[in-house]
Write an enzyme that holds these catalytic residues in place. Structure first.
Site, mmCIF file in Angstrom:
data_model
loop_
_atom_site.group_PDB
_atom_site.id
_atom_site.type_symbol
_atom_site.label_atom_id
_atom_site.label_comp_id
_atom_site.label_asym_id
_atom_site.label_seq_id
_atom_site.Cartn_x
_atom_site.Cartn_y
_atom_site.Cartn_z
ATOM 1 N N ASP A 121 0.821 -1.211 0.000
ATOM 2 C CA ASP A 121 0.000 0.000 0.000
ATOM 3 C C ASP A 121 0.852 1.256 0.000
ATOM 4 O O ASP A 121 1.410 1.632 1.040
ATOM 5 C CB ASP A 121 -0.886 0.027 1.257
ATOM 6 C CG ASP A 121 -2.007 -0.990 1.205
ATOM 7 O OD1 ASP A 121 -2.783 -0.978 0.241
ATOM 8 O OD2 ASP A 121 -2.112 -1.795 2.150
ATOM 9 N N ASP B 188 -10.503 -5.529 -0.480
ATOM 10 C CA ASP B 188 -9.455 -4.965 0.383
ATOM 11 C C ASP B 188 -10.059 -4.180 1.534
ATOM 12 O O ASP B 188 -10.795 -3.223 1.317
ATOM 13 C CB ASP B 188 -8.575 -4.044 -0.487
ATOM 14 C CG ASP B 188 -7.363 -3.506 0.248
ATOM 15 O OD1 ASP B 188 -7.115 -3.911 1.394
ATOM 16 O OD2 ASP B 188 -6.652 -2.667 -0.348
HETATM 17 C C1 DX5 Z 1 -6.253 0.409 3.293
HETATM 18 C C2 DX5 Z 1 -5.392 -0.567 2.540
HETATM 19 C C3 DX5 Z 1 -5.528 -1.999 2.903
HETATM 20 C C4 DX5 Z 1 -5.200 -2.348 4.330
HETATM 21 C C5 DX5 Z 1 -6.049 -3.506 4.721
HETATM 22 O O1 DX5 Z 1 -6.185 1.640 2.657
HETATM 23 O O2 DX5 Z 1 -5.642 -0.455 1.152
HETATM 24 O O3 DX5 Z 1 -4.749 -2.803 2.011
HETATM 25 O O4 DX5 Z 1 -3.872 -2.702 4.527
HETATM 26 O O5 DX5 Z 1 -5.797 -3.779 6.045
HETATM 27 P P1 DX5 Z 1 -6.869 -4.465 6.988
HETATM 28 O O6 DX5 Z 1 -6.981 -5.901 6.543
HETATM 29 O O7 DX5 Z 1 -6.266 -4.329 8.352
HETATM 30 O O8 DX5 Z 1 -8.146 -3.718 6.819
HETATM 31 ZN ZN ZN Z 2 -4.622 -1.848 -0.183
#
Ligand code: DX5
Ligand code: ZN
Length: 220
Positions: free
Chosen positions: A36, A177
């Site tokens: 990310d 996601d």
């Molecule tokens: C949020 C990101 C995600 C995040 C997901 O902006 O795009 O990829 O890392 O993490 P979790 O699984 O903790 O929601």
């Molecule tokens: Zn992400």
């Protein structure tokens, strides 16, 4: 049994031991890792950039990356991800003035194209470009942070994207996601996800191997 992929999101890893963290999830059978990139402009958080992937490559860690760009402008950034073991580059349509041009840039550097849709972003962005892309990333939280709560109304959106893809009969992947955990994973898979991007539920658990295994078995 439905085929699906667990893709750990490095955002929730311990950055002090990034290499070790990556090796642990590779050991658990994951060969695609979500990366990310946040710019403190498009989203209110700042993370990492291509230098990290260069360092991972230089240190002999063999794994592919699913790069999620939460940054604007995005075109010049895309080019920096060439030759860094990146399989997918996913961009948000709102971050570019010319979406088709950005898509072509991703292809030019030999990566597959993903389009990320924020919770409130319309599927209409996909209408004309659907045959140009390889992946749709449905955001189930607002982009910017790990560990947020899955927005329940996104289930309906996942189903809609699933039927849109199925109607095209090409092999576009549907990735989800944000906020995925053991209590919602089955419903997300039933709604049609091919890829589950999971951050905190993996990296905040005490045993990544067992956690990933449990996610893999969740649809048995
Ligand atoms: C949020 C990101 C995600 C995040 C997901 O902006 O795009 O990829 O890392 O993490 P979790 O699984 O903790 O929601
Ligand atoms: Zn992400």
């Amino acid at each position: 049994m439905k085929k699906f992929l667990i893709v750990p999101s490095l955002l929730s890893a311990n950055f002090c031991y990034l290499g070790k963290e990556i090796k642990k999830v590779i050991h658990a059978g994951c060969n695609l890792i979500h990366f990310d990139l946040m710019d403190y402009h498009y989203v209110p958080n700042l993370t990492f950039g291509p230098m990290i992937l260069q360092s991972i490559k230089n240190n002999g860690i063999h794994v592919q990356f699913d790069v999620h760009l939460m940054a604007s402008p995005v075109d010049s950034l895309i080019l920096l991800f060439s030759d860094l073991n990146v399989k997918f580059i996913t961009i948000h349509p709102e971050t570019t003035k010319h979406l088709d041009r950005s898509i072509q840039l991703i292809k030019q550097i030999g990566c597959k194209v993903g389009i990320a849709l924020n919770p409130a972003t319309s599927l209409s962005y996909l209408e004309y470009i659907i045959d140009e892309i390889d992946l749709v990333l449905v955001m189930a939280v607002n982009p910017g942070f790990g560990g947020q709560v899955f927005l329940k109304y996104i289930i309906k959106k996942i189903r809609k994207v699933r039927s849109l893809i199925d109607r095209r009969k090409n092999d576009i992947l549907l990735s989800v996601d944000g906020g995925i955990n053991f209590s919602n994973v089955v419903q997300i898979l039933r709604s049609g996800a091919d890829i589950l991007v999971i951050g905190s539920a993996i990296f905040h658990s005490s045993n990544y191997l067992k956690t990933i295994q449990r996610f893999k078995n969740s649809f048995l």
